[in-house]
Scaffold this motif. Structure first.
Motif, short mmCIF file in Angstrom:
data_model
loop_
_atom_site.label_atom_id
_atom_site.label_comp_id
_atom_site.label_asym_id
_atom_site.label_seq_id
_atom_site.Cartn_x
_atom_site.Cartn_y
_atom_site.Cartn_z
N UNK A 132 -29.29 -10.83 -25.13
CA UNK A 132 -28.72 -10.48 -23.83
C UNK A 132 -29.82 -9.90 -22.96
N UNK A 133 -29.52 -9.65 -21.70
CA UNK A 133 -30.53 -9.15 -20.78
C UNK A 133 -30.43 -7.65 -20.59
N UNK A 134 -31.58 -6.98 -20.52
CA UNK A 134 -31.61 -5.54 -20.27
C UNK A 134 -32.92 -5.20 -19.58
N UNK A 135 -32.79 -4.59 -18.40
CA UNK A 135 -33.97 -4.18 -17.64
C UNK A 135 -33.87 -2.69 -17.36
N UNK A 136 -34.99 -1.98 -17.56
CA UNK A 136 -35.01 -0.52 -17.41
C UNK A 136 -36.11 -0.15 -16.43
N UNK A 137 -35.80 0.77 -15.51
CA UNK A 137 -36.81 1.27 -14.59
C UNK A 137 -36.61 2.76 -14.37
N UNK A 138 -37.67 3.42 -13.94
CA UNK A 138 -37.63 4.88 -13.74
C UNK A 138 -36.65 5.22 -12.63
N UNK A 139 -36.12 6.44 -12.71
CA UNK A 139 -35.18 6.91 -11.71
C UNK A 139 -35.11 8.42 -11.73
N UNK A 140 -34.01 8.96 -11.26
CA UNK A 140 -33.85 10.41 -11.19
C UNK A 140 -33.96 10.89 -9.76
N UNK A 141 -33.26 12.00 -9.47
CA UNK A 141 -33.28 12.54 -8.11
C UNK A 141 -33.03 14.04 -8.16
N UNK A 142 -33.39 14.71 -7.07
CA UNK A 142 -33.16 16.15 -6.94
C UNK A 142 -33.78 16.93 -8.10
N UNK A 143 -34.94 16.45 -8.56
CA UNK A 143 -35.62 17.15 -9.63
C UNK A 143 -35.03 16.92 -11.00
N UNK A 144 -34.00 16.07 -11.10
CA UNK A 144 -33.37 15.80 -12.39
C UNK A 144 -33.97 14.52 -12.97
N UNK A 145 -34.07 14.46 -14.30
CA UNK A 145 -34.75 13.34 -14.93
C UNK A 145 -33.75 12.28 -15.37
N UNK A 146 -34.07 11.02 -15.07
CA UNK A 146 -33.21 9.93 -15.50
C UNK A 146 -33.89 8.59 -15.34
N UNK A 147 -33.12 7.52 -15.52
CA UNK A 147 -33.63 6.17 -15.33
C UNK A 147 -32.45 5.25 -15.01
N UNK A 148 -32.76 4.03 -14.61
CA UNK A 148 -31.74 3.04 -14.29
C UNK A 148 -31.87 1.88 -15.27
N UNK A 149 -30.73 1.36 -15.69
CA UNK A 149 -30.71 0.19 -16.56
C UNK A 149 -29.79 -0.86 -15.96
N UNK A 150 -30.18 -2.11 -16.11
CA UNK A 150 -29.36 -3.23 -15.66
C UNK A 150 -29.17 -4.17 -16.84
N UNK A 151 -27.91 -4.36 -17.22
CA UNK A 151 -27.63 -5.23 -18.35
C UNK A 151 -26.91 -6.50 -17.93
N UNK A 152 -27.24 -7.60 -18.56
CA UNK A 152 -26.52 -8.85 -18.39
C UNK A 152 -25.98 -9.22 -19.77
N UNK A 153 -24.74 -8.82 -20.00
CA UNK A 153 -24.13 -8.94 -21.33
C UNK A 153 -22.77 -9.61 -21.16
N UNK A 154 -22.51 -10.64 -21.97
CA UNK A 154 -21.27 -11.42 -21.86
C UNK A 154 -21.06 -11.92 -20.44
N UNK A 155 -22.14 -12.40 -19.84
CA UNK A 155 -22.12 -12.97 -18.48
C UNK A 155 -21.66 -11.98 -17.41
N UNK A 156 -21.81 -10.70 -17.69
CA UNK A 156 -21.41 -9.67 -16.73
C UNK A 156 -22.61 -8.79 -16.42
N UNK A 157 -22.87 -8.58 -15.15
CA UNK A 157 -23.96 -7.72 -14.73
C UNK A 157 -23.45 -6.28 -14.61
N UNK A 158 -24.11 -5.37 -15.30
CA UNK A 158 -23.72 -3.95 -15.31
C UNK A 158 -24.94 -3.11 -14.95
N UNK A 159 -24.75 -2.13 -14.08
CA UNK A 159 -25.81 -1.17 -13.79
C UNK A 159 -25.41 0.18 -14.37
N UNK A 160 -26.39 0.88 -14.90
CA UNK A 160 -26.15 2.19 -15.51
C UNK A 160 -27.20 3.18 -15.02
#
Length: 420
Positions: A44-72
């Motif tokens: 399946x597809x999974x793309x990860x990139x840096x993220x975060x805001x307001x001094x908080x730490x995080x990241x963004x992920x985009x999955x293509x699983x079972x023909x469905x695009x999901x952002x997290x």
């Protein structure tokens, strides 16, 4: 129930780490590298990139699983600064922690009750005690041998030069005791400097932190948890399909209390976004079995009864640092007739990892404790990356899934009160 019949297109994931002093970027890199590996294995597809805001730490992920695009959108709820402060003890302070923590678990009867459960966490708790005591003995022996050798040489020279007498005896004693304490301290410092290979000091600080207040939450940590609760509550007002809280190791019992307080404060929680809780490799009994863990036991009981949340608990017998297949509500003695959660099942490391990979990892205890966040080369129904970046809510994914037959859900704790 918060699990809706529609698919997830947008998800917010809050990750609460365990007792970990390391910077949060390690979790992003772990997700990026292991997610890519799992996507390749499971196609399946999974793309990860840096993220975060307001001094908080995080990241963004985009999955293509079972023909469905999901952002997290991921966010790490940090308490590593509190961990680092608790680990800044001197060598004498660490040995005082050893005595105090041992006494807390033994005198309260908690250690005896924990021994009924899977032995891995108990061995992990006893390991730093045994190693630190052994290091202390080795330091004393090394100091004794050096002092004995130096005093013997001096005594021999004195006998040859001036004969036996008070001067020779006092000189030998001075030569013995003078370097004794210096050598002992140097040996203990060497052990501490190389603890990144042994983890005795790290584990000692971990268990001492849990036991310092007899199971009650330290005030500075409670303040941080209140802040986490507000952050999660804000996400529940946003346009997400699911808000997923992941608590790993010691982070699991923090998540229990945070979510219990959140549901008490938000009795009219909307049906969407779905609110889900995934506890991984939990060590909840190490805290909930202590005498003053009234609040945690009350939170376990409350959360286990709620319709507004889905709680899945995943451990594995191969993880010697977790209470594998122990229902944290049941073993803590606070289960009621209205108990619904958690659903407890095993990640089955010996089956979901290939024989070659299992042989490679089975003795790497700390690495296995993080396997829940990593790729499996023979995945079954547990896939961290499909859970966090796939189109199903946690409730949908495990709807109808039976708990593991070998789970332990009988009351074991000596202390079961939910009020002081």
């Amino acid at each position: 129930m918060s699990a809706s019949s529609t698919s997830v297109r947008r998800r917010k994931v809050f990750y609460i780490p365990g007792y970990d002093p390391f910077p949060p970027r390690r979790y992003r890199e772990l997700y990026r590298t292991e997610g890519a590996a799992q996507a390749g294995i499971s196609d399946y597809g999974l793309h990860v990139e840096a993220g975060g805001q307001d001094g908080r730490f995080g990241w963004h992920a985009s999955g293509l699983i079972d023909d469905t695009r999901v952002t997290a959108d991921f966010e790490v709820l940090l308490w590593s600064d509190i961990v680092r402060d608790s680990m800044s003890n001197s060598i004498p302070a660490t040995y005082w922690q050893l005595l105090r923590t041992s006494w807390t678990y033994i005198a309260s009867g908690t250690l005896r009750r924990l021994a009924v459960l899977p032995k891995g966490p108990l061995i992990a708790a006893l390991f730093p005690i045994g190693v630190l005591l052994l290091q202390f003995i080795v330091a004393l022996l090394a100091a004794h041998l050096v002092g004995w050798a130096l005093s013997s040489v001096l005594r021999a020279l004195a006998l040859w030069a001036i004969g036996d007498g008070a001067v020779a005896r006092w000189g030998a004693a001075l030569v013995y005791w003078g370097p004794f304490f210096v050598i002992a301290v140097l040996v203990l410092r060497w052990f501490k400097a190389n603890d990144n290979r042994i983890f005795a000091y790290y584990l000692m600080h971990d268990f001492a932190f849990s036991a310092a207040h007899n199971g009650a939450t330290p005030p500075e940590l409670q303040t941080r948890m209140d802040s986490f609760r507000d952050i999660i509550a804000a996400a529940l007002q946003d346009d997400y399909d699911e808000v997923l809280v992941v608590g790993h190791s010691s982070g699991a019992h923090l998540a229990v209390s945070i979510l219990a307080d959140l549901l008490r404060a938000m009795p009219d929680l909307p049906a969407r976004p779905a609110l889900s809780f995934l506890s991984l490799g939990q060590v909840i009994p190490m805290v909930s079995f202590l005498p003053d863990a009234h609040k945690l036991r009350a939170d376990l009981q409350f959360l286990s009864e709620r319709d507004e949340i889905v709680w899945i608990d995943v451990t594995a017998p191969g993880d010697g640092c977790s209470f594998a297949l122990c229902d944290p509500v049941g073993v803590s003695g606070v289960a009621t007739r209205d108990k619904q959660w958690p659903l407890v099942f095993s990640a089955q490391f010996s089956r979901t990892l290939s024989p070659e990979r299992w042989q490679e990892l089975r003795r790497k205890f700390f690495r296995l404790h993080f396997q829940y966040l990593c790729a499996f080369d023979q995945p079954h129904d547990y896939d961290y990356f499909q859970i966090t970046a796939g189109p199903l809510t946690l409730g949908q994914r495990y709807a109808g899934r039976p708990p593991s037959k070998s789970r332990i859900d009988v009351a074991v704790s000596k202390y079961t009160s939910v009020t002081p």
